[in-house]
Design an enzyme around this catalytic site. Sequence first.
Site, short mmCIF file in Angstrom:
data_model
loop_
_atom_site.label_atom_id
_atom_site.label_comp_id
_atom_site.label_asym_id
_atom_site.label_seq_id
_atom_site.Cartn_x
_atom_site.Cartn_y
_atom_site.Cartn_z
N ASP A 1 1.03 -0.79 0.14
CA ASP A 1 -0.13 0.11 0.40
C ASP A 1 1.25 1.07 0.10
O ASP A 1 2.03 1.08 0.03
CB ASP A 1 -1.12 -0.07 1.12
CG ASP A 1 -1.94 0.93 1.07
OD1 ASP A 1 -2.39 2.08 -0.32
OD2 ASP A 1 -3.06 0.84 1.95
C1 BGC Z 1 -4.93 3.01 0.33
C2 BGC Z 1 -5.11 2.11 -0.54
C3 BGC Z 1 -4.76 2.91 -2.48
C4 BGC Z 1 -3.99 3.63 -2.53
C5 BGC Z 1 -3.54 4.02 -3.38
C6 BGC Z 1 -3.61 4.08 0.24
O1 BGC Z 1 -4.02 5.10 0.84
O2 BGC Z 1 -5.49 2.76 1.74
O3 BGC Z 1 -6.85 1.70 0.00
O4 BGC Z 1 -5.23 2.26 -3.71
O5 BGC Z 1 -3.76 5.07 -1.29
O6 BGC Z 1 -4.64 5.42 -3.67
#
Ligand code: BGC
Length: 730
Positions: free
Chosen positions: A265
């Site tokens: 993530d």
């Molecule tokens: C989230 C993810 C997301 C990523 C990119 C993170 O803050 O937890 O679900 O895909 O950001 O935007």
Amino acid sequence: MRYLIKLPLGTSMACLLLFPLAAQAEVPFFNPASGSSIEATLAELTLEEKVRLLHGSAMFYSGGVERLGIPELAFTDGPLGIREEVSRDSWDALGLEDDYATYFPTGTALAATWNPDLALIYGEAFGREARARDKDILLAPAINLIRTPLCGRNYEYFSEEPLLIARMAVPYVQGVQRYDVAACVKHFAVNNQETNRSSISVELDQRTLHEVYLSAFRATVIEGEAGAVMGAYNRVRGIHVCEHDYLLNTVLKDKWGFQGLVVSDWNATHSTIDAARHGLDVEMGTTSRAFEDFYFARPLLQAVRNGDLEEAVVDEMARRVLRVRQAIRQGSPDRAVGEINTRRHSNIVRDVAREAIVLLKNEDQLLPLDLDTIRSIAVIGDNATRQQSRGGFGASVKAAYEVPPLEGLQAALGDQVEIHFAQGYHPQYGGNPLDRAWRRPIDHRPDRELIAEAVELAQASDLAIIVAGTNRDVESEARDRPDLRLPFGQEALIRAVQAVNPRTIVVIVAGAAVDLSEVEARSSTLVWAWFNGAESGHALADVITGAVNPSGKLPFTLPRRLHDLGPHALDAFPGDGETIHYREGIHVGYRWLDRYGIEPLYPFGFGLSYTSFFLQAAEIEKDSVTADATIRIHVSLQNTGEQDGHETLQVYAAFPEASIDRPKRQLVGFQKVFLQAGEERRIPVEIPVQALAFFDESAHAFRVPAERYQLQIGTSSRDLPFALDIEVRD
Ligand code: BGC
């Protein structure tokens, strides 16, 4: 498209156009024969080039190798639709004119359809939109279990029941991947709250981990062949998931045979050598550090050069990235090109949205509307006009269009009925007015003026429709709700309107449970309408007018109070800032209420229809089976009402002979069916015996004990009129 179509000899082109054939055999996503070409590419790459493949080169790109014509890998969020384009090195939107996308019904809405066929079609549409925007990896579906209704991201997730999540997420993934895009299931694993999400350590036993929290991930990897898995922010038993050897290497890669890549993530990586050795393949993140300073950039290169890390580890990471690139046919001339914002996608969104809507109560038969008796309708509430494609933090889509409830009702009824709108309540927040709404505390004070105006309108109208609920600032990534309260003083509004017009329909727009106990007690008519995508207004109108017979079923329990749920009864949320103990163990969601005989407000799996169904009989084909078999039952169901409609047969297992702790009942299968008015049918429902398994910690494997089980059959978790016995033998 990536499926083999077997045509009978002599099939003409005209016939093909008239009768598009269903996919017959799916080509595996990862082609087992592709190994040698991947090895050949790998052999050509220098160490620097391999490392370039393993970390972000921009906010939503990981690196490519120009010399060999290997482009960057393009990632995109996410669960609501293909995200708008942002700058390469910040979250700033680029403000383009060509990055509008379809806003899809969110996770809980999709799950509420209980229709895996729709999940496949939905996934396909997502895949096509991703390709039309030239994306390689879709950061969806988000399949964390809904452990508590307070989690801010529940609307992105699916359900409190692992089996329902799995059965909906597998076809979703397959649909996406048919269009040469890798689905990235997230957030692996045990990321069930936003409070302290980057640091919290989840303590849970091995059985609960596998049986409850990993189960849908396992299905999407093994059955769905998901191309990517996202490592979550949190820690599990003290270790950050992005460097968790047991979760990433032992379970995901070794036990489940995952072939794809594990991506962190954004900013969830905390080390170089540990993360690389323990199973993370690609590090993504924001620009709090230069991309070259990412753990998997210069430090990774250094680690190999210094001899602290074997190059073979980097090779394996790069191999996985190349394998995914190959599976999505990156660079191939016959890769799917996709389409975006098309009528076809609007239709799919509308089909899903209609099937998602749950009719909770219709005591006075106000629904479907009897237009002979209605000349005027008061539509009341901020959610009647609010666009839910945006708001909050994270998952948002720059929707090409969005039809909110008022607009949908006007389009469907405006010719025949006078429709007036009153705001009723206004989303108000305390705290610092300069902060974004989702960061601020909710102001629950009712707005007396807006209520007075709504009351006046309701009094002068034949019918009132209050569109209430939460919104995307109330339910948001990066925060959990402090409580279940219906926000902004809406209870006072609903009370006041109902006092002057008993013909009031309450529509709840929300992605997760809210406390409806007071509203429910006063309301004759209740509808749950979700964050339901671009066509949410049309879909709501379809149900309200009766053009569509509602068939959604709750994918989670609506409790009478928060403390009726395990994590809250046990004071096991949100932890002490460091650690959270999942004390309820395997007794998540409705299983907790069933175990302790607690009455929910509305049970898991509940939803009404405009017609009535009668379950006449249920029979089992063989009442003694082995663990590798499939149980076949036949349920005789009759549509005893006057309208065609869908019903969802649900099968729960009970464990009368269990020598270990088991849920009182647990969903093991379901089947959604369509019956015409008056039609009666014998419906086959298949349940793999493995659905009865528990995770045996000593064997570190799922096991179905040889004993007697009971299958309870009905139409919600609390309406199960039939029970069948079945023996599993060795
Ligand atoms: C989230 C993810 C997301 C990523 C990119 C993170 O803050 O937890 O679900 O895909 O950001 O935007």
